[in-house]
Design a protein around this motif. Structure first.
Motif, PDB file in Angstrom:
ATOM      1  N   ALA A  54     -17.716 -67.274 -15.635  1.00 28.14           N
ATOM      2  CA  ALA A  54     -19.116 -67.387 -16.134  1.00 28.14           C
ATOM      3  C   ALA A  54     -20.614 -67.369 -15.466  1.00 28.14           C
ATOM      4  O   ALA A  54     -21.488 -66.988 -16.100  1.00 28.14           O
ATOM      5  CB  ALA A  54     -19.099 -68.103 -17.605  1.00 28.14           C
ATOM      6  N   LYS A  55     -20.010 -68.774 -15.218  1.00 31.81           N
ATOM      7  CA  LYS A  55     -21.909 -69.597 -14.044  1.00 31.81           C
ATOM      8  C   LYS A  55     -21.563 -68.701 -13.375  1.00 31.81           C
ATOM      9  O   LYS A  55     -22.877 -68.569 -12.460  1.00 31.81           O
ATOM     10  CB  LYS A  55     -20.499 -70.713 -13.680  1.00 31.81           C
ATOM     11  N   ILE A  56     -20.567 -68.239 -12.517  1.00 33.55           N
ATOM     12  CA  ILE A  56     -20.831 -67.321 -11.367  1.00 33.55           C
ATOM     13  C   ILE A  56     -21.416 -65.734 -11.389  1.00 33.55           C
ATOM     14  O   ILE A  56     -22.660 -65.746 -11.141  1.00 33.55           O
ATOM     15  CB  ILE A  56     -19.549 -66.897 -10.456  1.00 33.55           C
ATOM     16  N   GLY A  57     -21.117 -65.522 -12.623  1.00 30.59           N
ATOM     17  CA  GLY A  57     -21.695 -64.399 -13.713  1.00 30.59           C
ATOM     18  C   GLY A  57     -23.108 -64.488 -13.628  1.00 30.59           C
ATOM     19  O   GLY A  57     -23.953 -63.629 -13.236  1.00 30.59           O
ATOM     20  N   TRP A  58     -23.343 -65.597 -13.998  1.00 24.36           N
ATOM     21  CA  TRP A  58     -24.775 -65.383 -14.611  1.00 24.36           C
ATOM     22  C   TRP A  58     -25.531 -65.852 -13.736  1.00 24.36           C
ATOM     23  O   TRP A  58     -27.148 -65.024 -13.112  1.00 24.36           O
ATOM     24  CB  TRP A  58     -25.165 -66.710 -15.679  1.00 24.36           C
ATOM     25  N   LEU A  59     -24.940 -66.448 -12.917  1.00 28.97           N
ATOM     26  CA  LEU A  59     -25.852 -66.745 -10.840  1.00 28.97           C
ATOM     27  C   LEU A  59     -26.582 -65.561 -10.961  1.00 28.97           C
ATOM     28  O   LEU A  59     -27.117 -65.331  -9.876  1.00 28.97           O
ATOM     29  CB  LEU A  59     -24.945 -67.633 -10.695  1.00 28.97           C
ATOM     30  N   LYS A  60     -25.270 -64.321 -10.080  1.00 29.90           N
ATOM     31  CA  LYS A  60     -25.257 -63.585  -9.365  1.00 29.90           C
ATOM     32  C   LYS A  60     -27.108 -62.749 -10.725  1.00 29.90           C
ATOM     33  O   LYS A  60     -27.273 -61.932  -9.712  1.00 29.90           O
ATOM     34  CB  LYS A  60     -24.210 -62.600  -9.658  1.00 29.90           C
ATOM     35  N   LEU A  61     -26.591 -62.435 -11.808  1.00 27.59           N
ATOM     36  CA  LEU A  61     -27.282 -62.034 -12.446  1.00 27.59           C
ATOM     37  C   LEU A  61     -28.679 -62.633 -12.532  1.00 27.59           C
ATOM     38  O   LEU A  61     -30.245 -62.071 -12.141  1.00 27.59           O
ATOM     39  CB  LEU A  61     -26.519 -61.583 -14.259  1.00 27.59           C
ATOM     40  N   GLU A  62     -29.105 -63.676 -12.463  1.00 22.46           N
ATOM     41  CA  GLU A  62     -30.195 -64.291 -12.038  1.00 22.46           C
ATOM     42  C   GLU A  62     -30.633 -64.126 -10.919  1.00 22.46           C
ATOM     43  O   GLU A  62     -31.924 -63.413 -10.946  1.00 22.46           O
ATOM     44  CB  GLU A  62     -29.621 -65.699 -12.496  1.00 22.46           C
ATOM     45  N   ALA A  63     -30.456 -63.498  -9.417  1.00 18.29           N
ATOM     46  CA  ALA A  63     -30.170 -63.485  -8.824  1.00 18.29           C
ATOM     47  C   ALA A  63     -30.771 -61.938  -8.282  1.00 18.29           C
ATOM     48  O   ALA A  63     -32.207 -62.033  -7.643  1.00 18.29           O
ATOM     49  CB  ALA A  63     -28.894 -63.577  -7.477  1.00 18.29           C
ATOM     50  N   ALA A  64     -30.669 -61.532  -9.088  1.00 17.86           N
ATOM     51  CA  ALA A  64     -30.773 -59.822  -9.322  1.00 17.86           C
ATOM     52  C   ALA A  64     -31.533 -59.567  -9.969  1.00 17.86           C
ATOM     53  O   ALA A  64     -31.923 -58.298 -10.105  1.00 17.86           O
ATOM     54  CB  ALA A  64     -29.618 -59.255  -9.801  1.00 17.86           C
ATOM     55  N   GLY A  65     -32.409 -61.108 -10.803  1.00 20.49           N
ATOM     56  CA  GLY A  65     -33.223 -60.405 -11.986  1.00 20.49           C
ATOM     57  C   GLY A  65     -33.352 -59.784 -12.555  1.00 20.49           C
ATOM     58  O   GLY A  65     -33.768 -59.542 -13.785  1.00 20.49           O
TER      59      GLY A  65
END
Length: 227
Positions: free
Chosen positions: A125-136
């Motif tokens: 979860a933490k990793i997935g949300w970080l990727k989505l944040e990086a992608a806007g």
């Protein structure tokens, strides 16, 4: 398939290869750091199935290859996953996320139509949300189901269905959007329709062999009404 792709009440999107492609090595290197930290292994995850897999599934496959018993992994599992997440958080500046074609337009459209949007990913979860944040893309999604507690993609999808029905109703309809044969197979196993997009490592012809309900080169085809 639903009579029209926009007829579903909720949509579950895979992350890697579907919403975005992430680069920079933060996630990849976190596997190796965790394997060294918890098992004193200097090995790579290369050679085990990655695309369509889950983070836990990848770790288990690598550890089996290296002769580590499942029971040993299960004993250390919590600390392994925590270490991976800590490493990606520490190196979040390295995450470069390239949004897949027409994804921003599609999720904005679905959100504007009042659809419930969630992510169903093999990432932690933490990793997935970080990727989505990086992608806007983070703000478009109301919830996510990840591999922290679900080792298989089928289990992830089942958790996603349960969450949709909890938030909406038992009659709510759900559609998957994914980019791998594993997504298609898990969708079929859970009775969900799936739109397969060839924006990951599999091309359209390869995905069509698994008979998804809809198969397109990218979400641009959806936005262009070419389903």
């Amino acid at each position: 398939m639903l009579s029209n792709w926009i007829d579903a009440d909720a949509y579950l999107f895979d992350i890697d290869g579907t919403l975005l492609n992430a680069y920079g090595g933060a996630h990849y290197n976190a596997f190796h750091s965790a394997l060294k930290h918890s098992f004193d292994l200097n090995c790579k995850i290369d050679g085990v199935p990655l695309h369509g897999n889950t983070d836990i599934g990848i770790l288990r496959a690598v550890l089996r290859r290296e002769g580590v018993a499942d029971a040993d992994f299960d004993r250390h599992r919590a600390s392994v996953l925590e270490h991976m997440c800590e490493q990606v958080e520490l190196n979040r500046a390295q995450i470069r996320a390239e949004v897949c074609p027409a994804i921003t337009e599609l999720v904005a459209l679905l959100s504007g139509e009042g659809k419930l949007l969630g992510v169903a990913s093999g990432n932690l979860a933490k990793i997935g949300w970080l990727k989505l944040e990086a992608a806007g893309l983070r703000d478009y999604f109301s919830f996510g189901v990840f591999s922290d507690d679900c080792e298989t993609r089928e289990d992830i999808f089942r958790s996603g269905i349960a969450e949709v029905k909890r938030r909406l109703s038992s009659a709510a309809t759900v559609c998957i959007v994914g980019d791998t044969p594993a997504d298609i197979q898990a969708a079929k196993a859970t009775g969900l329709p799936i739109v397969a997009v060839a924006t990951g490592i599999y091309n359209r012809e390869q995905l069509q062999q698994y008979a998804p309900d809809v198969c397109v080169e990218s979400c641009q085809a959806i936005m262009n009404g070419k389903l």
